[in-house]
Design an enzyme around this catalytic site. Structure first.
Site, PDB file in Angstrom:
ATOM      1  N   ARG A  21      38.636 -15.919   7.572  1.00 34.46           N
ATOM      2  CA  ARG A  21      37.431 -15.265   7.071  1.00 34.46           C
ATOM      3  C   ARG A  21      37.759 -14.534   5.777  1.00 34.46           C
ATOM      4  NH1 ARG A  21      35.488 -18.384   9.797  1.00 34.46           N
ATOM      5  NH2 ARG A  21      34.056 -18.148  11.572  1.00 34.46           N
ATOM      6  N   ASP A  50      39.846 -20.939   1.398  1.00 30.77           N
ATOM      7  CA  ASP A  50      38.648 -21.671   1.810  1.00 30.77           C
ATOM      8  C   ASP A  50      37.459 -20.730   1.921  1.00 30.77           C
ATOM      9  OD1 ASP A  50      37.450 -24.219   2.815  1.00 30.77           O
ATOM     10  OD2 ASP A  50      37.113 -23.011   4.613  1.00 30.77           O
ATOM     11  N   GLU A  89      31.123 -14.314  -0.484  1.00 32.74           N
ATOM     12  CA  GLU A  89      30.624 -15.659  -0.776  1.00 32.74           C
ATOM     13  C   GLU A  89      29.168 -15.875  -0.405  1.00 32.74           C
ATOM     14  OE1 GLU A  89      31.802 -18.125   3.259  1.00 32.74           O
ATOM     15  OE2 GLU A  89      33.350 -17.817   1.756  1.00 32.74           O
ATOM     16  N   HIS A 117      34.249 -22.807   1.720  1.00 36.42           N
ATOM     17  CA  HIS A 117      34.124 -22.658   3.172  1.00 36.42           C
ATOM     18  C   HIS A 117      33.857 -24.004   3.839  1.00 36.42           C
ATOM     19  CE1 HIS A 117      33.095 -19.323   6.265  1.00 36.42           C
ATOM     20  NE2 HIS A 117      33.620 -20.367   6.875  1.00 36.42           N
TER      21      HIS A 117
END
Length: 208
Positions: free
Chosen positions: A113, A137, A142, A174
């Protein structure tokens, strides 16, 4: 390498020279189902794997050795691979203080996360030569952008732009989970949970 090839620069230079995984130490932070699979993959390449999790698994000595703290896990790691969920207790776990415990040439991979990593501290550490780089990622802020399509001028978050433009950081939006199997499973679980609630008033898939 992507940048070099895009520039048609095919030289073998020291800054693209790699280290063998089997000669590396990997710290897996968060050894749940995904983290343990990641640990097994690194171990299959011959890496030494150190794990940290508040709830250690038993009988996994053939895959990894547990450290008692995150700081202990990362101190000798060439790669730190993060796979924890987000809680108030681990907000910005990876910050300036944590980076001080890490090797100067270590790389961070965050597939957990975004809030686990203080992005400003991370980029500052890379710029100061305290880290080798990062592959992310997820990004802590975001939500306004992922998923979505934006021109550079549409991104108002200066920290996000700094991350996107950083030569030693890689960001993907993500999508580490984004496979056909994952989408099928999420759809199936959602439909099953809906039927459970309709028929029984509750579901085993409840998360809160």
């Amino acid at each position: 390498l992507d940048e070099r090839v895009a520039e048609r620069d095919f030289r073998w230079l020291p800054d693209i020279r790699a280290k063998l995984v089997k000669e590396s130490t990997v710290a897996v932070i968060g050894v749940g189902q995904i983290g343990f699979l990641v640990a097994k993959l690194y171990r299959a390449f011959g890496a030494t794997v150190i794990g940290y999790d508040p709830y250690p698994k038993e009988n996994v000595e053939d895959v990894l050795t547990y450290a008692s703290t995150p700081e202990e896990a990362v101190k000798n790691a060439d790669i730190v691979s993060i796979h924890m969920p987000a809680f108030d207790s681990n907000y910005h776990m990876f910050n300036k203080d944590m980076f001080e415990h890490m090797r100067d040439d270590a790389y961070i991979v965050n597939c957990g996360r975004g809030t686990l990593v203080n992005t400003e501290d991370l980029l500052d550490a890379i710029d100061a030569g305290k880290l080798g780089g990062a592959a992310l990622d997820v990004y802590e802020h975001e939500a306004p952008y992922v998923p979505g399509k934006f021109e550079d001028s549409d991104i108002k978050d200066p920290l996000f732009k700094r991350l996107l433009d950083h030569p030693k950081a890689v960001f993907y939006h993500h999508c580490a989970y984004y496979t056909e199997t994952s989408i099928r499973n999420m759809t199936q679980f959602a439909l099953d949970a809906t039927l459970d609630v309709i028929n029984t008033g509750d579901t085993s898939h409840r998360v809160n």
